[in-house]
Design an enzyme around this catalytic site. Structure first.
Site, mmCIF file in Angstrom:
data_model
loop_
_atom_site.group_PDB
_atom_site.id
_atom_site.type_symbol
_atom_site.label_atom_id
_atom_site.label_comp_id
_atom_site.label_asym_id
_atom_site.label_seq_id
_atom_site.Cartn_x
_atom_site.Cartn_y
_atom_site.Cartn_z
ATOM 1 N N GLY A 244 -72.819 -30.562 8.621
ATOM 2 C CA GLY A 244 -73.518 -30.824 9.944
ATOM 3 C C GLY A 244 -73.427 -29.801 10.972
ATOM 4 N N SER B 183 -73.955 -22.936 10.953
ATOM 5 C CA SER B 183 -74.303 -23.374 9.798
ATOM 6 C C SER B 183 -73.806 -24.761 9.541
ATOM 7 C CB SER B 183 -73.627 -22.490 8.430
ATOM 8 O OG SER B 183 -73.765 -23.096 7.320
ATOM 9 N N HIS B 184 -74.763 -25.537 8.731
ATOM 10 C CA HIS B 184 -74.094 -26.841 8.308
ATOM 11 C C HIS B 184 -72.760 -26.911 7.770
ATOM 12 C CE1 HIS B 184 -78.281 -27.881 9.188
ATOM 13 N NE2 HIS B 184 -78.104 -29.140 8.933
ATOM 14 N N SER B 185 -72.422 -25.877 6.937
ATOM 15 C CA SER B 185 -71.437 -25.904 6.252
ATOM 16 C C SER B 185 -70.336 -24.653 6.342
ATOM 17 C CB SER B 185 -71.894 -25.737 4.655
ATOM 18 O OG SER B 185 -70.840 -25.014 3.735
#
Lengths: 208, 136
Positions: free
Chosen positions: B46, B10-12
């Site tokens: 990211g 995940s980005h987070s």
């Protein structure tokens, strides 16, 4: 005229400098049609790449490009990490003997890596719209026997024309594609950073 | 009994960890390996392909790994991570198009039950079915 480790290092350093100089502009372009992080992401990645090269000087040009690749895929955070990372990784694997023809072939291998990774097509309004014309111009000029400085200048000009040609287009890849028609009329941030990459090659490698 | 591993990209990091917490709630006492590769190393949003490849290696016990992703660079980083793996590990990894939260819950439950990788992957892709059936 041979593109040795120092020459490739100068290219990477100049790209990092140009990304830093245009960081806010790239992020601003991305805020119009994306997630507003392209400049900061690219700057973080290229700053880390230059730091990694300073910390551990590479044995040869292929090792240099591989360090840049691994740093980009690890540190950038956004889609440009895997895309630019794959570009440098494939270039590293195809670098050859450092002749202009070998450089043109390895540049094309890098661009083909971006095609494979991003699955974008010409006109989708991505970095490929700058990189593909640049690869074509470089191959053609080197094949026609032009000096490397003229060939790289032709490549950089082709990249800029490619970037500008898709500005009126609707984006079909990435976050910008969520915007549909609203992406038309905006410069693509990935194409803009790709122009900086080729321009950096034209200003540094031509002196090799 | 197979021990399929799961990787959440995940980005987070908070998003990934919360999704894993939600799935773990369904698996009391289970030791099914669920690894997270999420966020940048400075705590921002990211994805990092090197971290994804490390998470795959950590989740792999020889029976295969299913990778679930959120959007955009998570998908491309997961694809890039495959290039960084040894051939034998890569052959056991499957990237799933399943929705992250629903797919993770479905996959984790059957993985905890000892299902093989393809069965875990199928369950992940069926993740939206209960919601679709409910909403009609």
């Amino acid at each position: 005229m041979t593109l040795d480790t120092d020459a490739l290092g100068a290219w990477v350093g100049e790209f990092a400098r140009a990304v830093r100089e245009h960081r806010d502009e790239l992020t601003e372009l991305d805020s119009a049609i994306g997630d507003a992080d392209h400049g900061t992401n690219m700057d973080r990645g290229m700053t880390a790449a230059v730091a990694a090269l300073d910390a551990t000087p590479p044995a040869d040009g292929a090792a240099l490009l591989k360090t840049v690749a691994m740093t980009m895929i690890s540190k950038v955070g956004g889609t440009s990490g895997p895309l630019y990372g794959t570009f440098f990784l494939r270039m590293s694997g195809a670098l050859g003997d450092g002749s202009p023809a070998a450089f043109a072939a390895s540049f094309r291998a890098g661009v083909e890596g971006v095609v494979a990774r991003g699955k974008a097509e010409p006109g989708d309004k991505t970095l490929l719209d700058a990189l593909l014309p640049a690869a074509d111009a470089l191959t053609e000029a080197v094949g026609a026997g032009q000096e490397l400085d003229a060939a790289l200048r032709a490549a950089a000009d082709a990249a800029a024309r490619g970037r500008d040609a898709v500005t009126p287009s609707v984006a079909r890849k990435g976050r910008a594609s969520y915007l549909g028609e609203r992406s038309a009329g905006h410069v693509d941030p990935g194409a803009a950073s790709a122009v900086l990459l080729v321009e950096a090659a034209a200003t540094t490698l031509a002196r090799s | 009994m197979a021990q399929v591993g799961i990787v959440v990209v995940s980005h987070s990091r908070p998003l990934a960890e919360a999704a894993v917490e939600l799935a773990r709630q369904m698996l009391p006492g289970s030791t099914v390996p669920i690894e997270v590769a999420a966020g940048t190393d400075d705590g921002g949003l990211g994805t990092d392909a090197v971290a994804v490849s490390a998470a795959i290696t950590a989740a792999d016990s020889g029976d295969g790994v299913l990778v679930l992703m959120d959007l955009g660079s998570a998908v491309m980083s997961a694809e890039t991570a495959l290039e960084l793996l040894d051939d034998d590990v890569r052959a056991r990894v499957l990237l799933s198009a399943a929705p992250l939260v629903e797919g993770l819950v479905g996959a984790a439950v059957v993985a905890a039950g000892g299902a093989d990788r393809d069965r875990v992957a199928t369950e992940a892709l069926r993740g939206l079915a209960p919601k679709q059936a409910h909403l009609g």
